[in-house]
Scaffold this motif. Structure first.
Motif, mmCIF file in Angstrom:
data_model
loop_
_atom_site.group_PDB
_atom_site.id
_atom_site.type_symbol
_atom_site.label_atom_id
_atom_site.label_comp_id
_atom_site.label_asym_id
_atom_site.label_seq_id
_atom_site.Cartn_x
_atom_site.Cartn_y
_atom_site.Cartn_z
ATOM 1 N N LEU A 75 0.847 -1.189 0.000
ATOM 2 C CA LEU A 75 0.000 0.000 0.000
ATOM 3 C C LEU A 75 0.889 1.247 0.000
ATOM 4 C CD1 LEU A 75 -3.159 0.414 0.346
ATOM 5 C CD2 LEU A 75 -2.647 0.957 2.713
ATOM 6 N N ARG A 87 -4.323 6.558 -3.007
ATOM 7 C CA ARG A 87 -3.923 5.278 -2.415
ATOM 8 C C ARG A 87 -3.626 4.289 -3.551
ATOM 9 N NH1 ARG A 87 -5.878 3.410 2.811
ATOM 10 N NH2 ARG A 87 -5.053 4.896 4.307
ATOM 11 N N HIS A 89 -2.840 0.499 -4.346
ATOM 12 C CA HIS A 89 -3.113 -0.767 -3.679
ATOM 13 C C HIS A 89 -2.615 -1.894 -4.580
ATOM 14 C CE1 HIS A 89 -6.445 -3.582 -1.951
ATOM 15 N NE2 HIS A 89 -5.334 -3.688 -1.277
#
Length: 268
Positions: A75, A87, A89
């Protein structure tokens, strides 16, 4: 040797590096933290800790809003050019990882326990964290941490089974970490730099600090690597050839962290 007025970025592991392995204190590093803040040098946390652990720690360190790498690179968080929080991921989410692990454990009778199997109190007992901090450590999003309780032969079979499912194993200070294949601290740092608006305007000179085998990919990808004396039985093995840009500290934890920055960064 870079100086404080150069476009530096410090990329650091936490447990056993900036934070003491046993007490989680960073006090010996405070003068350097103040220096970095004074010169507006970004401090990027690159840790096996979760985002839920890192964000309050950033507040305590006075670096709220700085980019960070969580869960061993599974992450990444940073602010985009328009100020939005991004973000990144890597791979499958936590519930999918746990489902796969339960299926493999049942199919092959592997003996291991993951954070999904533990209570907050059990994680606190293993790590020395408070129960509330252990709860933050269990808020995983993109990887699982586990304790292996089986034979080396079974471990080899476990690694192969994970590989077939698209996952890899990384060794940390206390746990093994299961995450998407191709992710890790080095890949996460590469993505962060490529995506950072500030890095696109002016290339950062990167100094990385870490104490465990899971830090090797990050330490191989920075300009200057500080290998902090650690507690892991497995040594850090770097593949880079520029040995002059690698420094191995005599001290551990935040004292070693300070030693490494003293070595590589010229102070006026």
């Amino acid at each position: 040797m870079p100086g404080l007025h150069d476009p530096l970025m410090i990329v650091t592991d936490l447990d056993g590096s900036l934070l003491d392995h046993h007490t989680y204190s960073w006090q010996p590093a405070q003068p350097w933290l103040d220096r970095l803040k004074q010169h507006q040098i970004p401090l990027v946390i690159c840790s096996s800790k979760t985002a839920s652990e890192i964000i309050p720690l950033q507040q305590q360190l006075g670096i709220s809003g700085a980019p960070f790498i969580a869960e061993n690179g599974a992450l990444v968080q940073l602010d985009s050019a328009n100020g939005d929080t991004v973000r990144h991921h890597a791979g499958k989410d936590y519930s999918e990882i746990c489902h796969c692990l339960r299926r493999l454990r049942q199919q092959y009778q592997f003996r291991f326990s993951g954070f999904a199997d533990f209570t907050d109190k059990e994680v606190a007992d293993i790590t020395g964290l408070s129960v509330s901090d252990a709860a933050l450590a269990r808020r995983r999003e993109a990887s699982e941490s586990l304790v292996w309780r089986d034979s080396e032969e079974q471990f080899s079979a476990f690694r192969d089974a994970l590989d077939a499912e698209g996952f890899s194993l990384t060794q940390g200070g206390r746990f093994w970490h299961v995450m998407a294949k191709g992710s890790g601290k080095g890949a996460a740092l590469a993505w962060l730099l490529q995506s950072s608006p500030a890095h696109q305007l002016q290339r950062f000179i990167t100094v990385g600090l870490g104490d465990g085998p899971n830090d090797a990919p990050m330490l191989d990808s920075v300009d200057y690597a500080v290998v902090i004396k650690g507690h892991s039985k497995t040594p850090i093995v770097l593949s880079r050839a520029d040995r002059l840009n690698i420094y191995e500290t005599r001290h551990s934890g935040p004292d070693g962290w300070v030693e490494g920055l003293d070595y590589f960064i010229a102070q006026e």
